[in-house]
Design a protein around this motif. Structure first.
Motif, PDB file in Angstrom:
ATOM      1  N   GLN A  48      35.175  40.473  23.901  1.00 24.70           N
ATOM      2  CA  GLN A  48      36.409  40.094  24.554  1.00 24.70           C
ATOM      3  C   GLN A  48      36.272  40.081  26.075  1.00 24.70           C
ATOM      4  O   GLN A  48      37.247  39.882  26.788  1.00 24.70           O
TER       5      GLN A  48
ATOM      6  N   GLY B 261      35.248  38.004  28.286  1.00 26.74           N
ATOM      7  CA  GLY B 261      35.753  36.852  29.004  1.00 26.74           C
ATOM      8  C   GLY B 261      37.262  36.800  29.058  1.00 26.74           C
ATOM      9  O   GLY B 261      37.841  36.041  29.824  1.00 26.74           O
ATOM     10  N   GLU B 262      37.931  37.579  28.194  1.00 26.78           N
ATOM     11  CA  GLU B 262      39.381  37.597  28.145  1.00 26.78           C
ATOM     12  C   GLU B 262      39.946  38.873  28.751  1.00 26.78           C
ATOM     13  O   GLU B 262      41.122  39.169  28.591  1.00 26.78           O
ATOM     14  N   ALA B 263      39.120  39.616  29.449  1.00 24.63           N
ATOM     15  CA  ALA B 263      39.559  40.892  30.000  1.00 24.63           C
ATOM     16  C   ALA B 263      40.740  40.692  30.942  1.00 24.63           C
ATOM     17  O   ALA B 263      40.733  39.805  31.797  1.00 24.63           O
ATOM     18  N   LYS B 264      41.740  41.519  30.780  1.00 20.85           N
ATOM     19  CA  LYS B 264      42.952  41.450  31.594  1.00 20.85           C
ATOM     20  C   LYS B 264      42.844  42.431  32.753  1.00 20.85           C
ATOM     21  O   LYS B 264      42.551  43.608  32.550  1.00 20.85           O
TER      22      LYS B 264
ATOM     23  N   ASP C 232      34.971  45.880  31.939  1.00 25.30           N
ATOM     24  CA  ASP C 232      35.243  44.455  32.063  1.00 25.30           C
ATOM     25  C   ASP C 232      36.598  44.253  32.752  1.00 25.30           C
ATOM     26  O   ASP C 232      36.752  43.380  33.615  1.00 25.30           O
ATOM     27  N   ARG C 233      37.567  45.071  32.384  1.00 27.07           N
ATOM     28  CA  ARG C 233      38.896  44.986  32.995  1.00 27.07           C
ATOM     29  C   ARG C 233      38.857  45.427  34.458  1.00 27.07           C
ATOM     30  O   ARG C 233      39.535  44.842  35.307  1.00 27.07           O
TER      31      ARG C 233
ATOM     32  N   GLU D  79      37.394  42.542  36.404  1.00 27.37           N
ATOM     33  CA  GLU D  79      38.371  41.461  36.512  1.00 27.37           C
ATOM     34  C   GLU D  79      39.443  41.779  37.548  1.00 27.37           C
ATOM     35  O   GLU D  79      39.974  40.882  38.220  1.00 27.37           O
TER      36      GLU D  79
END
Length: 230
Positions: free
Chosen positions: A20, A22-25, A104-105, A108
């Motif tokens: 996930q 690439g979709e990290a918020k 990852d978040r 981002e």
């Protein structure tokens, strides 16, 4: 009890799967942390400070060693695994799915907060300011101020050192070098890096106040310390 703990960790691993990434918020954006009001503007292009900073970049350009260039090139990657040299052999993404997704978040968050400020100030990078500058890292033509790499390196260092305070000095020294390598690589001026360190510290302080961050931080910290045997 042990079975329940393993089940909980397994569930968390699925919830925070690295696929996930690439979709990290992000935990924050420029709407919640406005660097335009927190940082002073960059030095003017025709200022004495910019000329001095250009001189530093050009001096480093003729004195840096192949090892220094290699380190700058390696640090062009923006992820927490650049801290592996101080964290030890067990510090691997495949062993730390919850930790990995959490960071990852964190990564981002840097872009979400810093990019709008870069776009607003539009400070030229050294190679845009002078054709004498020959970067040894991947060229970027986005605004130079503040340094995003330095921001995220500082942010990651602070968060990681809060998980492993036993290694705080080594982690923060690594975060410092991460920023210095942007000057060594010829892609940033000194003021960009200094502003990035401030930005990373501010972002860390702000997001650590959030209950959502605190919850995910606790899960990532528990996994990391377990894998590292701490």
């Amino acid at each position: 009890m042990r079975h329940l703990l393993l089940a909980a960790l397994a569930a968390a691993s699925l919830a925070f799967s690295p696929v996930q990434a690439g979709e990290a918020k992000p935990f924050a954006t420029a709407k919640t942390i406005d660097l335009l009001t927190l940082l002073k503007p960059p030095p003017a292009n025709d200022s004495a400070q910019t000329r001095t900073e250009l001189g530093e970049v050009l001096t480093i350009q003729v004195t840096r060693t192949p090892d220094m260039e290699a380190a700058a090139q390696a640090d062009a990657v923006e992820n927490v695994w650049r801290f592996a040299n101080v964290m030890g052999p067990n510090f691997k993404a495949e062993s730390l799915p919850v930790f990995s997704a959490f960071f990852d978040r964190v990564v981002e968050t840097e872009g979400a907060v810093v990019d709008p400020a870069k776009d607003s100030w539009k400070r030229p990078r050294p190679h845009q300011y002078s054709p004498l500058v020959k970067p040894v890292v991947k060229i970027s033509n986005s605004g130079a101020y503040p340094s995003g790499h330095t921001t995220v390196g500082t942010l990651m260092g602070i968060v990681l050192s809060n998980m492993v305070p036993e290694k705080r000095a080594e982690i923060m020294a690594r975060a410092w070098a991460y920023g210095e390598n942007r000057i060594i690589g010829g892609i940033h001026f000194r003021a960009d890096v200094e502003a990035g360190r401030i930005a990373g510290s501010v972002i860390a302080a702000r997001i650590m106040e959030q209950p959502e961050f605190q919850s995910e931080f606790a899960a990532a910290k528990a996994e990391l310390r377990k894998v590292m045997g701490l």
